[in-house]
Design a protein around this motif. Sequence first.
Motif, PDB file in Angstrom:
ATOM      1  N   HIS A  22      38.752  41.430  47.346  1.00  0.00           N
ATOM      2  CA  HIS A  22      37.991  40.371  47.226  1.00  0.00           C
ATOM      3  C   HIS A  22      38.306  39.458  46.132  1.00  0.00           C
ATOM      4  N   GLY A  23      39.636  39.398  45.831  1.00  0.00           N
ATOM      5  CA  GLY A  23      40.167  38.468  44.884  1.00  0.00           C
ATOM      6  C   GLY A  23      40.191  39.318  43.531  1.00  0.00           C
ATOM      7  N   GLY A  24      41.161  38.967  42.569  1.00  0.00           N
ATOM      8  CA  GLY A  24      41.173  39.346  41.336  1.00  0.00           C
ATOM      9  C   GLY A  24      42.067  40.870  41.339  1.00  0.00           C
ATOM     10  N   ILE A  25      42.252  41.495  40.357  1.00  0.00           N
ATOM     11  CA  ILE A  25      43.092  42.385  40.237  1.00  0.00           C
ATOM     12  C   ILE A  25      42.418  43.786  39.486  1.00  0.00           C
ATOM     13  N   TRP A  26      42.848  44.707  39.885  1.00  0.00           N
ATOM     14  CA  TRP A  26      42.262  46.051  38.994  1.00  0.00           C
ATOM     15  C   TRP A  26      43.704  46.496  38.251  1.00  0.00           C
ATOM     16  N   ILE A  27      43.312  46.910  37.144  1.00  0.00           N
ATOM     17  CA  ILE A  27      44.329  47.228  36.006  1.00  0.00           C
ATOM     18  C   ILE A  27      44.261  48.842  35.709  1.00  0.00           C
TER      19      ILE A  27
END
Length: 212
Positions: free
Chosen positions: A202-207
């Motif tokens: 959905h956009g963005g990132i997981w870190i």
Amino acid sequence: MNNDKHLDTTPFDPKELELPRSTEHSTNHEIAPGDLPRIYVASLSDYNNGHLHGTWLAATDSPEYLQAAISAMLAKSRQPDAEEFAIHDFDGFGDLQLSEYESLERVSRLAQGIAEYGHAFAAWADLHIDDDSQWDRFEEAYFGYYDSLDDYAEQLADDLGYTKLLSDTIPEYLKPYTSFDSEQFGRDIHDSGDISISDASHGGIWIFDGRM
């Protein structure tokens, strides 16, 4: 002009960082009931004879329950020798891809992790798809969801006190000419291997902690 405060000019080494986990950037773990992972299992005997016979199953069920449901589906086959099955479709697993013959144990573990933690778990599992022993370390490894790597670096600089250090140390007349390069800071941490990044659907990132 004398100033008792001095900048620390020690070279920056990203590997010396203790990377904090931000509770403010945790992902939304709740998955709507209709969006929970599920699989479509089909009878191979029927499929090989030109018939479609199968059923959708909630993948969050235990491997034993899934096997029992599959056995019940095969028992209703028009083929007397229906004993084998395959996963012909699935949804709710994020960007993870399941094979036709994925073990029910792995399917159930993946689905239960997604149900508990959201699609960030799917991203973590995908990073370690060949080593499912790492899946149980999700909570330990998850740093959070961020709009971008730059956003994470800015938050990290605040958490580590770097932003305040610069503000307290640099004279007021120099502040208009100085800034913290969060973009480079983020690249350095990523390039050092200290963090792993997965794009969120959905956009963005997981870190995640890249040292695990």
